[in-house]
Scaffold this motif. Structure first.
Motif, PDB file in Angstrom:
ATOM      1  N   TYR A 193       0.824  -1.204   0.000  1.00  0.00           N
ATOM      2  CA  TYR A 193       0.000   0.000   0.000  1.00  0.00           C
ATOM      3  C   TYR A 193       0.865   1.264   0.000  1.00  0.00           C
ATOM      4  CZ  TYR A 193       0.460  -0.819   5.086  1.00  0.00           C
ATOM      5  OH  TYR A 193       0.928  -1.075   6.338  1.00  0.00           O
ATOM      6  N   ASP A 194       2.065   1.179   0.623  1.00  0.00           N
ATOM      7  CA  ASP A 194       2.999   2.306   0.560  1.00  0.00           C
ATOM      8  C   ASP A 194       3.495   2.505  -0.872  1.00  0.00           C
ATOM      9  OD1 ASP A 194       2.992   2.866   3.357  1.00  0.00           O
ATOM     10  OD2 ASP A 194       4.411   1.227   3.667  1.00  0.00           O
ATOM     11  N   GLN A 195       3.767   1.397  -1.544  1.00  0.00           N
ATOM     12  CA  GLN A 195       4.220   1.456  -2.938  1.00  0.00           C
ATOM     13  C   GLN A 195       3.138   2.037  -3.838  1.00  0.00           C
ATOM     14  OE1 GLN A 195       7.145   0.823  -4.327  1.00  0.00           O
ATOM     15  NE2 GLN A 195       8.138   0.207  -2.436  1.00  0.00           N
ATOM     16  N   LEU A 196       1.908   1.631  -3.599  1.00  0.00           N
ATOM     17  CA  LEU A 196       0.798   2.135  -4.399  1.00  0.00           C
ATOM     18  C   LEU A 196       0.673   3.651  -4.247  1.00  0.00           C
ATOM     19  CD1 LEU A 196      -1.622   1.480  -6.224  1.00  0.00           C
ATOM     20  CD2 LEU A 196      -2.962   1.138  -4.133  1.00  0.00           C
ATOM     21  N   ARG A 197       0.752   4.141  -3.020  1.00  0.00           N
ATOM     22  CA  ARG A 197       0.680   5.584  -2.763  1.00  0.00           C
ATOM     23  C   ARG A 197       1.837   6.314  -3.449  1.00  0.00           C
ATOM     24  NH1 ARG A 197       1.903   6.041   2.470  1.00  0.00           N
ATOM     25  NH2 ARG A 197      -0.162   5.354   3.103  1.00  0.00           N
ATOM     26  N   LEU A 198       3.035   5.753  -3.332  1.00  0.00           N
ATOM     27  CA  LEU A 198       4.207   6.361  -3.956  1.00  0.00           C
ATOM     28  C   LEU A 198       4.049   6.456  -5.471  1.00  0.00           C
ATOM     29  CD1 LEU A 198       7.144   7.406  -3.614  1.00  0.00           C
ATOM     30  CD2 LEU A 198       7.875   5.028  -3.845  1.00  0.00           C
ATOM     31  N   LEU A 202      -7.084  -4.484  -0.272  1.00  0.00           N
ATOM     32  CA  LEU A 202      -7.660  -4.388  -1.600  1.00  0.00           C
ATOM     33  C   LEU A 202      -7.532  -5.730  -2.294  1.00  0.00           C
ATOM     34  CD1 LEU A 202      -5.345  -2.513  -4.091  1.00  0.00           C
ATOM     35  CD2 LEU A 202      -4.558  -3.314  -1.905  1.00  0.00           C
ATOM     36  N   THR A 203      -8.354  -5.930  -3.287  1.00  0.00           N
ATOM     37  CA  THR A 203      -8.297  -7.194  -4.026  1.00  0.00           C
ATOM     38  C   THR A 203      -7.176  -7.138  -5.047  1.00  0.00           C
ATOM     39  OG1 THR A 203      -9.784  -6.475  -5.785  1.00  0.00           O
ATOM     40  CG2 THR A 203     -10.810  -7.454  -3.800  1.00  0.00           C
ATOM     41  N   VAL A 204      -6.741  -8.299  -5.457  1.00  0.00           N
ATOM     42  CA  VAL A 204      -5.722  -8.375  -6.507  1.00  0.00           C
ATOM     43  C   VAL A 204      -6.261  -7.738  -7.780  1.00  0.00           C
ATOM     44  CG1 VAL A 204      -4.379  -9.950  -7.954  1.00  0.00           C
ATOM     45  CG2 VAL A 204      -4.616 -10.394  -5.505  1.00  0.00           C
ATOM     46  N   SER A 205      -7.538  -7.930  -8.036  1.00  0.00           N
ATOM     47  CA  SER A 205      -8.153  -7.354  -9.220  1.00  0.00           C
ATOM     48  C   SER A 205      -8.102  -5.826  -9.188  1.00  0.00           C
ATOM     49  CB  SER A 205      -9.604  -7.822  -9.330  1.00  0.00           C
ATOM     50  OG  SER A 205     -10.230  -7.242 -10.430  1.00  0.00           O
ATOM     51  N   ASP A 206      -8.465  -5.226  -8.040  1.00  0.00           N
ATOM     52  CA  ASP A 206      -8.389  -3.766  -7.912  1.00  0.00           C
ATOM     53  C   ASP A 206      -6.959  -3.280  -8.081  1.00  0.00           C
ATOM     54  OD1 ASP A 206     -11.121  -3.475  -7.499  1.00  0.00           O
ATOM     55  OD2 ASP A 206     -10.947  -3.373  -5.318  1.00  0.00           O
ATOM     56  N   LEU A 207      -6.014  -3.976  -7.466  1.00  0.00           N
ATOM     57  CA  LEU A 207      -4.605  -3.604  -7.588  1.00  0.00           C
ATOM     58  C   LEU A 207      -4.157  -3.670  -9.045  1.00  0.00           C
ATOM     59  CD1 LEU A 207      -1.864  -2.885  -6.347  1.00  0.00           C
ATOM     60  CD2 LEU A 207      -1.503  -5.342  -5.959  1.00  0.00           C
ATOM     61  N   SER A 227       2.425  -3.376 -14.664  1.00  0.00           N
ATOM     62  CA  SER A 227       1.761  -4.679 -14.579  1.00  0.00           C
ATOM     63  C   SER A 227       1.851  -5.165 -13.145  1.00  0.00           C
ATOM     64  CB  SER A 227       2.432  -5.688 -15.508  1.00  0.00           C
ATOM     65  OG  SER A 227       3.719  -6.018 -15.025  1.00  0.00           O
ATOM     66  N   LEU A 228       1.027  -6.098 -12.792  1.00  0.00           N
ATOM     67  CA  LEU A 228       1.055  -6.664 -11.449  1.00  0.00           C
ATOM     68  C   LEU A 228       2.402  -7.326 -11.190  1.00  0.00           C
ATOM     69  CD1 LEU A 228      -0.610  -7.068  -8.906  1.00  0.00           C
ATOM     70  CD2 LEU A 228      -1.503  -9.151  -9.888  1.00  0.00           C
ATOM     71  N   HIS A 229       2.958  -7.979 -12.182  1.00  0.00           N
ATOM     72  CA  HIS A 229       4.259  -8.641 -12.055  1.00  0.00           C
ATOM     73  C   HIS A 229       5.349  -7.641 -11.680  1.00  0.00           C
ATOM     74  CE1 HIS A 229       7.644 -11.242 -12.836  1.00  0.00           C
ATOM     75  NE2 HIS A 229       8.114 -10.341 -13.658  1.00  0.00           N
ATOM     76  N   VAL A 230       5.381  -6.517 -12.338  1.00  0.00           N
ATOM     77  CA  VAL A 230       6.394  -5.501 -12.077  1.00  0.00           C
ATOM     78  C   VAL A 230       6.243  -4.933 -10.680  1.00  0.00           C
ATOM     79  CG1 VAL A 230       7.220  -3.204 -12.759  1.00  0.00           C
ATOM     80  CG2 VAL A 230       6.716  -4.914 -14.490  1.00  0.00           C
ATOM     81  N   SER A 231       5.005  -4.742 -10.220  1.00  0.00           N
ATOM     82  CA  SER A 231       4.790  -4.123  -8.914  1.00  0.00           C
ATOM     83  C   SER A 231       5.407  -4.948  -7.783  1.00  0.00           C
ATOM     84  CB  SER A 231       3.304  -3.917  -8.649  1.00  0.00           C
ATOM     85  OG  SER A 231       2.658  -5.130  -8.431  1.00  0.00           O
TER      86      SER A 231
END
Length: 66
Positions: free
Chosen positions: A4-9, A42-47, A57-61
């Protein structure tokens, strides 16, 4: 650093508002704020949708996670 910190960043680096990013998955800005603070999950789908919106991509994250 938590996901979630990464998502905010990433969101802030791209200059995207809470309401804009949350809107891409049909959620409220309040919901995303809680996700980014680790209050709710959060769900994987939302992410996946939010990362795609920002050009990732989800893989890169997962490579960002310690």
């Amino acid at each position: 650093m938590e996901i979630y910190d990464q998502l905010r960043l990433l969101r802030k680096q791209h200059g995207i508002s809470l309401s804009e990013l949350s809107g891409c998955v049909g959620r409220s800005a309040s919901w995303l704020s809680k996700v980014e603070r680790g209050i709710i999950d959060l769900t994987v789908s939302d992410l996946r949708f939010m990362l795609r919106y920002m050009g990732y991509s989800l893989h890169v994250s997962f490579s960002f996670v310690d």
